[in-house]
Design an enzyme around this catalytic site. Structure first.
Site, short mmCIF file in Angstrom:
data_model
loop_
_atom_site.label_atom_id
_atom_site.label_comp_id
_atom_site.label_asym_id
_atom_site.label_seq_id
_atom_site.Cartn_x
_atom_site.Cartn_y
_atom_site.Cartn_z
N ALA A 80 0.83 -1.21 0.00
CA ALA A 80 0.00 0.00 0.00
C ALA A 80 0.87 1.26 0.00
CB ALA A 80 -0.93 -0.03 1.20
N PHE A 81 1.97 1.26 0.76
CA PHE A 81 2.81 2.47 0.86
C PHE A 81 4.26 2.18 0.53
CE2 PHE A 81 -0.50 2.41 4.17
CZ PHE A 81 -1.37 3.29 3.56
N ASP A 109 -1.28 -11.61 11.10
CA ASP A 109 -1.72 -11.53 9.70
C ASP A 109 -1.13 -12.71 8.93
OD1 ASP A 109 -3.00 -10.53 7.47
OD2 ASP A 109 -1.50 -9.01 7.04
N1 LIG Z 1 11.97 -9.87 1.12
C1 LIG Z 1 11.28 -9.99 0.01
N2 LIG Z 1 11.70 -10.77 -1.00
C2 LIG Z 1 10.97 -10.86 -2.14
N3 LIG Z 1 9.81 -10.23 -2.35
C3 LIG Z 1 9.34 -9.45 -1.38
C4 LIG Z 1 10.05 -9.28 -0.15
N4 LIG Z 1 9.33 -8.44 0.63
C5 LIG Z 1 8.24 -8.11 -0.08
N5 LIG Z 1 8.24 -8.70 -1.28
C6 LIG Z 1 7.22 -8.58 -2.34
O1 LIG Z 1 6.72 -7.27 -2.33
C7 LIG Z 1 5.32 -7.27 -2.05
C8 LIG Z 1 5.02 -6.08 -1.19
O2 LIG Z 1 5.66 -6.23 0.04
P1 LIG Z 1 5.29 -5.30 1.28
O3 LIG Z 1 5.87 -5.91 2.49
O4 LIG Z 1 5.60 -3.88 1.00
O5 LIG Z 1 3.79 -5.28 1.13
P2 LIG Z 1 2.65 -5.69 2.05
O6 LIG Z 1 2.98 -5.19 3.41
O7 LIG Z 1 2.38 -7.12 1.81
O8 LIG Z 1 1.53 -4.88 1.40
P3 LIG Z 1 0.48 -3.98 2.09
O9 LIG Z 1 1.21 -2.71 2.42
O10 LIG Z 1 -0.55 -3.81 1.04
O11 LIG Z 1 0.06 -4.79 3.30
C9 LIG Z 1 5.05 -8.61 -1.37
O12 LIG Z 1 3.74 -9.02 -1.60
C10 LIG Z 1 6.06 -9.51 -2.04
O13 LIG Z 1 5.55 -9.97 -3.26
#
Ligand SMILES: Nc1ncnc2c1ncn2[C@@H]1O[C@H](COP(=O)(O)OP(=O)(O)OP(=O)(O)O)[C@@H](O)[C@H]1O
Length: 313
Positions: free
Chosen positions: A37-38, A173
């Site tokens: 989201a951010f 979560d």
């Molecule tokens: N360490 C990582 N290695 C590989 N891909 C990653 C990693 N961390 C995040 N991602 C990818 O990036 C996406 C977004 O990650 P992020 O943690 O920002 O989002 P989120 O917290 O899941 O999203 P939201 O903010 O909507 O809850 C994840 O769904 C995943 O596909």
């Protein structure tokens, strides 16, 4: 379609991020591997200088034999205050205290300025568990993973959650989308944005977190809840999804979901009785009736090799 000026602004912002990363010892690639989201997550590389300075990073990447990392960039200037003041600090705190476990994403380092926060994370390059279940189901032309594979992965998930609980973190979560796979096929638990710490063993929480399909009934009913027991419910949903390729209870609206859950659990395809028994042990309406993590780890479906369950690296 993006206008020229928007594209130009994006390009300038990206170049700024490349420069800021370079100043901090990382080469930011233009390969975007995800977005939240951010936040945006890019593939990055640790420089040789960085590897010489940062022990955490160097020791982990040495075993992986590459220098790739995931760089999560959060636009703190644009995100809501609740996110920057509450959820982001929780995520960082949780990642720091859960360091170091083979099945939990590692936070190697963080750098920030007035516009952004950068989290340098362990890279999990093989997508998430939901994608894996779907791809495997397509390949097999049958929904779900084979039980043997589900067992191997679920053991790692249970180990990761046990580690979090042992250091006082409840995830809140847990879902297939927050369970990533790395290049070696190891599970990597991520997304601690809703995680919380608890100091008293039986302390109760009241915030609604997580996705409806994985949310424990006591939370759906807006009761005070025990975070550890709520995580156990989510584990039951995850295991059901792994072996059947479907969610056990389907409903988008929280207030209707509780009625769906109360109708009871159904298995619509053949699953071994031991696996059903484990899922039923986790998906108990009453939180205290759920199997504990130690019981899950030693459940007969999880055997053999339970000795690895509480292993920390
Ligand atoms: N360490 C990582 N290695 C590989 N891909 C990653 C990693 N961390 C995040 N991602 C990818 O990036 C996406 C977004 O990650 P992020 O943690 O920002 O989002 P989120 O917290 O899941 O999203 P939201 O903010 O909507 O809850 C994840 O769904 C995943 O596909």
């Amino acid at each position: 379609m993006k206008s020229f000026s928007k594209r130009e602004a994006d390009r300038r912002m990206f170049l700024e991020q490349v420069r800021e990363s370079k100043e901090n010892g990382y080469l930011l690639s233009s390969k975007k591997i995800g977005s939240g989201a951010f936040s945006k997550v890019y593939l990055g590389y640790a420089t040789q200088d960085k590897l010489m300075q940062n022990y955490k990073l160097a020791s982990d990447l040495r075993s992986k034999r590459h220098s790739m990392v995931a760089i999560k960039i959060i636009s703190t200037a644009e995100a809501p205050v609740e996110y920057t003041k509450k959820f982001l600090p929780r995520e960082i705190y949780s990642l720091n205290v859960t360091y170091k476990h083979l099945n939990v994403i590692q936070l190697y380092e963080m750098y920030r300025n007035s516009k952004r926060t950068y989290l340098v994370l362990e890279l999990a390059s093989r997508g998430d568990l939901l994608e894996h279940i779907n791809a495997t189901s397509d390949r097999r032309e049958f929904p779900g993973l084979e039980e043997e594979e589900a067992r191997r992965l679920f053991r790692q998930i249970v180990s990761a959650v046990a580690h979090c609980h042992n250091v006082g973190i409840v995830h809140r979560d847990l879902k297939c989308e927050n369970i990533l796979l790395d290049e070696r096929g190891f599970i990597k638990l991520t997304d601690f944005g809703f995680a919380n710490r608890y100091s008293l063993k039986n302390s109760l929480m009241s915030t609604f977190c997580g996705s409806v399909a994985y949310t424990a009934p006591e939370i759906l009913m807006s009761k005070k809840y025990n975070g550890e027991l709520a995580d156990l419910w989510s584990l039951g949903v995850i295991l059901y999804a792994m072996v059947t390729g479907k969610l056990p209870f389907k409903e988008r609206q929280p207030h209707k979901m509780i009625h769906v859950i109360k109708q009871g659990l159904a298995f619509r395809q053949p699953i071994s009785p031991e696996c059903q028994n484990l899922i039923e042990g986790l998906l108990q309406l009453k939180p205290v009736a759920r199997l504990g993590l130690q019981q899950v780890a030693t459940h007969r479906w999880m055997l053999p090799a339970t000795s690895a369950i509480f292993h920390r690296v």
